[in-house]
Design an enzyme around this catalytic site. Structure first.
Site, PDB file in Angstrom:
ATOM      1  N   TYR A  32      20.032  60.687 -22.975  1.00 13.67           N
ATOM      2  CA  TYR A  32      18.946  59.707 -22.980  1.00 13.67           C
ATOM      3  C   TYR A  32      18.376  59.584 -24.378  1.00 13.67           C
ATOM      4  O   TYR A  32      18.681  60.380 -25.266  1.00 13.67           O
ATOM      5  CB  TYR A  32      17.867  60.084 -21.965  1.00 13.67           C
ATOM      6  CG  TYR A  32      16.963  61.241 -22.336  1.00 13.67           C
ATOM      7  CD1 TYR A  32      17.425  62.551 -22.336  1.00 13.67           C
ATOM      8  CD2 TYR A  32      15.634  61.019 -22.694  1.00 13.67           C
ATOM      9  CE1 TYR A  32      16.585  63.598 -22.671  1.00 13.67           C
ATOM     10  CE2 TYR A  32      14.782  62.069 -23.017  1.00 13.67           C
ATOM     11  CZ  TYR A  32      15.269  63.358 -23.007  1.00 13.67           C
ATOM     12  OH  TYR A  32      14.446  64.400 -23.338  1.00 13.67           O
ATOM     13  N   LYS A 148      20.906  65.427 -26.706  1.00 19.13           N
ATOM     14  CA  LYS A 148      19.760  64.964 -25.895  1.00 19.13           C
ATOM     15  C   LYS A 148      20.244  64.587 -24.492  1.00 19.13           C
ATOM     16  O   LYS A 148      20.440  63.411 -24.174  1.00 19.13           O
ATOM     17  CB  LYS A 148      19.061  63.786 -26.595  1.00 19.13           C
ATOM     18  CG  LYS A 148      17.652  63.514 -26.078  1.00 19.13           C
ATOM     19  CD  LYS A 148      16.890  62.609 -27.018  1.00 19.13           C
ATOM     20  CE  LYS A 148      15.587  62.101 -26.449  1.00 19.13           C
ATOM     21  NZ  LYS A 148      14.543  63.100 -26.289  1.00 19.13           N
ATOM     22  N   GLU A 181      11.286  75.402 -29.966  1.00 20.36           N
ATOM     23  CA  GLU A 181      10.561  74.122 -29.960  1.00 20.36           C
ATOM     24  C   GLU A 181       9.768  74.015 -28.667  1.00 20.36           C
ATOM     25  O   GLU A 181       9.820  74.907 -27.816  1.00 20.36           O
ATOM     26  CB  GLU A 181      11.549  72.962 -30.074  1.00 20.36           C
ATOM     27  CG  GLU A 181      12.541  72.917 -28.911  1.00 20.36           C
ATOM     28  CD  GLU A 181      13.565  71.789 -28.999  1.00 20.36           C
ATOM     29  OE1 GLU A 181      13.300  70.780 -29.672  1.00 20.36           O
ATOM     30  OE2 GLU A 181      14.616  71.929 -28.353  1.00 20.36           O
ATOM     31  N   LEU A 206      16.370  70.296 -30.341  1.00 18.59           N
ATOM     32  CA  LEU A 206      16.699  68.887 -30.484  1.00 18.59           C
ATOM     33  C   LEU A 206      16.316  68.478 -31.908  1.00 18.59           C
ATOM     34  O   LEU A 206      15.235  68.846 -32.388  1.00 18.59           O
ATOM     35  CB  LEU A 206      15.907  68.048 -29.477  1.00 18.59           C
ATOM     36  CG  LEU A 206      16.308  66.577 -29.544  1.00 18.59           C
ATOM     37  CD1 LEU A 206      17.673  66.364 -28.904  1.00 18.59           C
ATOM     38  CD2 LEU A 206      15.270  65.703 -28.888  1.00 18.59           C
TER      39      LEU A 206
HETATM   40  N1  PLP Z   1      12.357  68.551 -28.699  1.00 18.74           N
HETATM   41  C1  PLP Z   1      12.631  68.189 -27.437  1.00 18.74           C
HETATM   42  C2  PLP Z   1      13.171  69.204 -26.487  1.00 18.74           C
HETATM   43  C3  PLP Z   1      12.419  66.852 -27.014  1.00 18.74           C
HETATM   44  O1  PLP Z   1      12.702  66.505 -25.748  1.00 18.74           O
HETATM   45  C4  PLP Z   1      11.884  65.922 -27.944  1.00 18.74           C
HETATM   46  C5  PLP Z   1      11.647  64.542 -27.552  1.00 18.74           C
HETATM   47  O2  PLP Z   1      11.906  64.131 -26.456  1.00 18.74           O
HETATM   48  C6  PLP Z   1      11.605  66.359 -29.245  1.00 18.74           C
HETATM   49  C7  PLP Z   1      11.865  67.671 -29.593  1.00 18.74           C
HETATM   50  C8  PLP Z   1      11.055  65.417 -30.270  1.00 18.74           C
HETATM   51  O3  PLP Z   1      12.050  64.502 -30.695  1.00 18.74           O
HETATM   52  P1  PLP Z   1      11.692  63.072 -31.230  1.00 18.74           P
HETATM   53  O4  PLP Z   1      10.818  63.283 -32.435  1.00 18.74           O
HETATM   54  O5  PLP Z   1      12.996  62.468 -31.593  1.00 18.74           O
HETATM   55  O6  PLP Z   1      10.962  62.352 -30.144  1.00 18.74           O
END
Ligand code: PLP
Length: 281
Positions: A32, A148, A181, A206
């Site tokens: 996604y 993702k 994270e 991620l």
């Molecule tokens: N880490 C995880 C596990 C996430 O699901 C997300 C966003 O959905 C992020 C970090 C932040 O990523 P982004 O800055 O691309 O939204």
């Protein structure tokens, strides 16, 4: 009325459906992507489209639409839902096939689903003004968190623990004692020496698109940024802490596991980075 887009058709959100043997539903065999929308524009569009292509490639799911076609669908979805500020959610699964763990032998068509919703960015601003509480939880996810995928159960359970503890986010801690994270955000601290730390973009996190943009913003502001892992103890000893994501931008963290960080107020570098990011967006 709300609209969704499923496999080539716009439909009423309430009527949108996929097959019971969709591999996204059966196995979380799906990826996604989420874009924030501000003033009718997708934020960090290139980064999110790039990560979508990478996630699909890692799982060997064919790209269901080229980028211009996807952008056209997204614009139309936003128009039909009359959304200028909010988010767009895209999910692509390997497709529908008789249930069997292995990939289907014959090529199948990926399933594509798009939805969007309005967001109240004023509420996010209010949260940024006070800062939020986080808790720490063990990181119980698989070894490819850089992809993702919709395989989010550990993230869901972590977030629920945070909510039940009266916090907003859960910072996950790996087996070596380092923070990876949040459940849907990347984690950052500013050390007492003024260095910005965020975990290296390995398979344990991620690779947040906002994270990458904040590294650029910080470098432009002349700040010292180091991509390396830090522990909950480092975070408690920090001068500032914050998290980043597409929909929360930069949000100050003012306590961890009920221990206040610094003076318990959003830090000045955190606020400067939030302003710089939103100013550029
Ligand atoms: N880490 C995880 C596990 C996430 O699901 C997300 C966003 O959905 C992020 C970090 C932040 O990523 P982004 O800055 O691309 O939204």
């Amino acid at each position: 009325m709300r609209f969704a887009y499923v496999n080539g058709r716009f439909c009423r959100h309430g009527d949108a459906a996929i097959h019971v043997e969709d591999r996204g539903f059966q196995f979380a065999d799906a990826v996604y992507e989420v874009w924030s929308v501000r003033n009718g524009q997708l934020m960090d569009a290139d980064g999110h489209f790039g990560r979508l292509a990478r996630s699909l490639g890692e799982l060997r799911i064919p790209e269901p639409r080229c980028r211009p076609a996807l952008e056209h669908i997204i614009r139309e979805l936003l128009r039909r839902n009359r959304i200028r500020d909010g988010l767009v959610y895209l999910q692509v699964s390997r497709g529908q096939a008789r249930r069997d763990h292995a990939f289907p032998k014959k090529p199948i068509t990926p399933t594509i689903v798009l939805t969007c919703k309005r967001l109240d960015f004023a509420a996010a601003d209010a949260r940024a003004a006070t800062g939020i509480a986080v808790i720490t939880v063990p990181d119980e996810r698989w070894a490819r968190c850089d992809i993702k995928t919709v395989n989010l159960l550990p993230n869901v359970l972590a977030k629920q623990m945070a909510v039940e503890a009266g916090a907003v986010e859960a910072w996950q801690v790996d087996a070596d004692g380092f923070i990876t994270e949040g459940s849907s955000t990347n984690a950052w601290i500013v050390t007492k020496a003024g260095t910005l730390l965020t975990r290296q973009a390995d398979h344990g996190i991620l690779h947040g698109i906002t994270r990458a943009r904040i590294i650029e913003c910080a470098q432009r502001l002349g700040l010292d940024v180091v991509e390396r892992a830090f522990t909950p103890e480092d975070a408690l000893d920090a001068r500032e802490a914050f998290l980043t994501s597409a929909t929360s931008f930069v949000t100050p963290v003012v306590s961890i596991d009920n221990h206040v960080i610094a003076n318990g107020e959003p830090g000045s570098l955190t606020s400067a980075l939030r302003e710089a990011y939103l100013g550029e967006a």
